[in-house]
Design an enzyme around this catalytic site. Structure first.
Site, short mmCIF file in Angstrom:
data_model
loop_
_atom_site.label_atom_id
_atom_site.label_comp_id
_atom_site.label_asym_id
_atom_site.label_seq_id
_atom_site.Cartn_x
_atom_site.Cartn_y
_atom_site.Cartn_z
N CYS A 137 -30.23 -41.21 15.21
CA CYS A 137 -30.83 -41.16 13.88
C CYS A 137 -30.72 -42.54 13.24
O CYS A 137 -29.63 -42.95 12.83
CB CYS A 137 -30.11 -40.10 13.04
N GLU A 189 -52.64 -26.98 23.31
CA GLU A 189 -52.33 -27.70 22.06
C GLU A 189 -53.56 -27.67 21.16
O GLU A 189 -54.64 -28.12 21.57
CB GLU A 189 -51.93 -29.15 22.39
N CYS A 200 -35.07 -34.21 12.30
CA CYS A 200 -34.48 -35.45 11.76
C CYS A 200 -33.72 -35.22 10.45
O CYS A 200 -34.19 -35.57 9.37
CB CYS A 200 -35.53 -36.54 11.54
P1 FAD Z 1 -43.70 -31.78 17.83
O1 FAD Z 1 -43.81 -33.21 18.22
O2 FAD Z 1 -43.72 -31.46 16.39
O3 FAD Z 1 -44.85 -31.02 18.60
C1 FAD Z 1 -45.04 -29.64 18.54
C2 FAD Z 1 -46.48 -29.38 18.96
O4 FAD Z 1 -46.68 -27.98 19.17
C3 FAD Z 1 -47.48 -29.81 17.89
O5 FAD Z 1 -48.40 -30.72 18.45
C4 FAD Z 1 -48.15 -28.51 17.47
O6 FAD Z 1 -49.51 -28.66 17.16
C5 FAD Z 1 -47.94 -27.64 18.70
N1 FAD Z 1 -47.95 -26.20 18.40
C6 FAD Z 1 -47.40 -25.57 17.34
N2 FAD Z 1 -47.64 -24.24 17.41
C7 FAD Z 1 -48.35 -24.05 18.55
C8 FAD Z 1 -48.90 -22.90 19.17
N3 FAD Z 1 -48.80 -21.70 18.61
N4 FAD Z 1 -49.57 -23.06 20.34
C9 FAD Z 1 -49.69 -24.28 20.92
N5 FAD Z 1 -49.20 -25.41 20.36
C10 FAD Z 1 -48.54 -25.29 19.19
N6 FAD Z 1 -36.89 -38.45 15.47
C11 FAD Z 1 -36.19 -39.54 15.90
O7 FAD Z 1 -35.82 -39.61 17.07
N7 FAD Z 1 -35.87 -40.56 15.04
C12 FAD Z 1 -36.26 -40.56 13.76
O8 FAD Z 1 -35.99 -41.50 13.02
C13 FAD Z 1 -37.03 -39.45 13.28
N8 FAD Z 1 -37.46 -39.42 12.00
C14 FAD Z 1 -38.29 -38.40 11.60
C15 FAD Z 1 -38.80 -38.43 10.31
C16 FAD Z 1 -39.68 -37.45 9.89
C17 FAD Z 1 -40.22 -37.51 8.50
C18 FAD Z 1 -40.07 -36.42 10.78
C19 FAD Z 1 -41.06 -35.38 10.36
C20 FAD Z 1 -39.54 -36.37 12.05
C21 FAD Z 1 -38.64 -37.35 12.48
N9 FAD Z 1 -38.08 -37.34 13.76
C22 FAD Z 1 -37.32 -38.40 14.19
C23 FAD Z 1 -38.16 -36.10 14.59
C24 FAD Z 1 -39.18 -36.13 15.70
O9 FAD Z 1 -40.44 -36.53 15.24
C25 FAD Z 1 -39.24 -34.72 16.28
O10 FAD Z 1 -37.94 -34.30 16.63
C26 FAD Z 1 -40.14 -34.63 17.51
O11 FAD Z 1 -41.43 -35.09 17.25
C27 FAD Z 1 -40.16 -33.20 18.02
O12 FAD Z 1 -40.99 -33.07 19.13
P2 FAD Z 1 -41.47 -31.63 19.59
O13 FAD Z 1 -42.30 -31.85 20.81
O14 FAD Z 1 -40.33 -30.70 19.67
O15 FAD Z 1 -42.37 -31.12 18.39
#
Ligand code: FAD
Length: 413
Positions: free
Chosen positions: A342, A35, A163
């Site tokens: 949501c 990360e 989201c």
């Molecule tokens: P992320 O948490 O985005 O993590 C991905 C990680 O991968 C990051 O840390 C990044 O640095 C890393 N990465 C990227 N590329 C690479 C690479 N090449 N090599 C190594 N690491 C890498 N969800 C809800 O449940 N309820 C809500 O009300 C809600 N509201 C939201 C409102 C907003 C404005 C936003 C932006 C999101 C919201 N979400 C909500 C959605 C939720 O935040 C995401 O679905 C969730 O965080 C996704 O998790 P993830 O682990 O898939 O991705």
């Protein structure tokens, strides 16, 4: 160069959660997390940052403090992955060999797909912002405060996004704020969405249409942001079905939900990604369709659920059970049901808590009709969910609200 048993690529919501679970099961430093960021954000609160209820600092923790101490953190970025050899290459030139890998790299914002957008976002006086990034969500709040009437336009892009409720939540909160400050009577609030409906689940869409009507928000369906012209304060939109139809609208405030895609190393990997660039996993087991030692969680996979942190809570348990089976050379047997939630903020102090599974079937936890706007759901979103995220989910101890549902709402809604 490194060698590990389990490599977790991405230390966001999904990656941290899975690393926590397996760091407890495997020996010290058998789990690696790759990360690049030093900071971890609770993204769901960015909507309330945009509305002035929280600050971005409330949503931020040091990455080191949320990763399990039993796992090894490689502070670097994946630039390629070879699933045949079981190898990931990093930006700093390292090679990591893995036995099993969980891909959890989320979605990134593609500002450059909309000409003029990057320039507008970085100009403090442009009136253009997005709650979809930690560097701009406080700008949304400043823009709301500076708004003095005119057109306030909110957009929803023509790609899969995380989201999908948030682009309209911020429009509803902005409307409420403008009513409090007296600017609403001299303004138009417009929601331009690429979708043909206000929300993908009919039960909640019906309630949201009443909210839209009450607030007198103009909704334009199948309308996609094409270009921002910050010098003229104009936004150009295109009709999703008829690309020759363009509309230019003047704005005084523009809230953009940018187009999104998976990181390039995944999107362009023909072995692992589907044609749209998402990790190609079985939608029930979360195991890769071709490589049994590859799993995926969260926003970067092609499971057809709503991309939310709530979905990850449910997925992490399924992935845990199935990966343990795979490590024991047994077939995966747990199934993800597509759960997503949501919390649709409709005004300060009110929220419709949508909960549903695959095919848009409602799957509610609380013992009342959750398509009604409620105060309790607002405080759950604002205070309870962040608490549960930091203290339970990221530590691998939260699997969604199913246990609560069974106790308080045994017959479902
Ligand atoms: P992320 O948490 O985005 O993590 C991905 C990680 O991968 C990051 O840390 C990044 O640095 C890393 N990465 C990227 N590329 C690479 C690479 N090449 N090599 C190594 N690491 C890498 N969800 C809800 O449940 N309820 C809500 O009300 C809600 N509201 C939201 C409102 C907003 C404005 C936003 C932006 C999101 C919201 N979400 C909500 C959605 C939720 O935040 C995401 O679905 C969730 O965080 C996704 O998790 P993830 O682990 O898939 O991705």
């Amino acid at each position: 160069n490194y060698k590990c048993k389990l490599l977790v690529v991405g230390g966001g919501s999904g990656g941290c959660t899975i690393a926590a679970k397996f760091a407890r099961k495997l020996k010290k430093d058998e789990v690696f997390v790759l990360e690049p960021s030093t900071e971890h954000y609770y993204q769901p609160l960015w909507t309330l940052v945009g509305a002035g209820v929280k600050t971005v600092a409330d949503t931020r923790r040091q990455e080191a403090s949320v990763l399990p101490s039993n796992a090894k953190w490689i502070k670097d970025r994946a630039v390629s992955i070879d699933p045949k050899k079981g190898v990931v290459h990093t930006k700093n030139g390292d090679e990591i060999q893995y036995e099993y890998v969980v891909i959890a790299v989320g979605l990134k914002n593609d500002y450059d797909k909309v000409p003029g957008l990057s320039q507008a976002l970085t100009d403090e006086n442009s009136g253009v912002s997005t709650i979809y990034a930690p560097e701009y969500c406080e700008k949304t709040w400043r823009d709301l405060q500076r708004f003095n009437g005119g057109n306030a336009i909110f957009t929803f892009p023509d790609t899969l996004i995380k989201c999908p409720g948030a682009p309209q939540k911020i429009a509803y909160l902005a409307d409420s704020y403008f009513r409090m400050t007296g600017t609403r009577s001299k303004s138009k609030v417009i929601f331009n969405t690429c979708l043909p409906v206000i929300f993908g689940v009919k039960k909640y869409a019906d309630s949201l249409l009443k909210v839209v009507e009450r607030k007198q928000i103009d909704v334009n369906y199948k309308t996609v942001l094409l270009e921002v012209r910050p010098d003229k304060k104009e936004a150009v939109f295109v009709n999703k079905d008829d690309k020759s139809k363009h509309t230019t609208m003047g704005y005084d405030l523009l809230h953009v939900t940018p187009p999104m895609s998976t990181p390039e190393f995944l999107r362009t990997n023909k072995e692992l990604a589907d044609v749209c660039g998402y990790l190609d996993v079985d939608k029930y087991t979360l195991q890769h369709k071709k490589y049994p030692n590859v799993y995926g969680i969260g926003d970067c996979t092609n499971t057809p659920n709503s991309k939310t942190a709530a979905a990850i809570a449910k997925q992490c348990h399924v992935l845990e059970l199935n990966l343990v089976n795979t490590m024991a050379e047994q077939a995966p047997s747990a199934n993800y049901n597509g759960y997503g939630a949501c919390p649709l903020l409709t005004e300060y102090g009110k929220c419709i808590l949508a909960e549903f599974v695959y095919d848009g079937v409602p799957h509610e936890t609380l013992p009342f009709d959750q398509s009604r706007e409620s105060t309790i759901a607002y405080y759950m979103k604002k205070d309870l969910f962040p608490f549960m995220y930091w203290n339970m989910m990221l530590k691998g101890y939260y699997h969604g609200p199913e246990f609560i549902r069974k106790i308080i709402n045994p017959f479902g809604n």
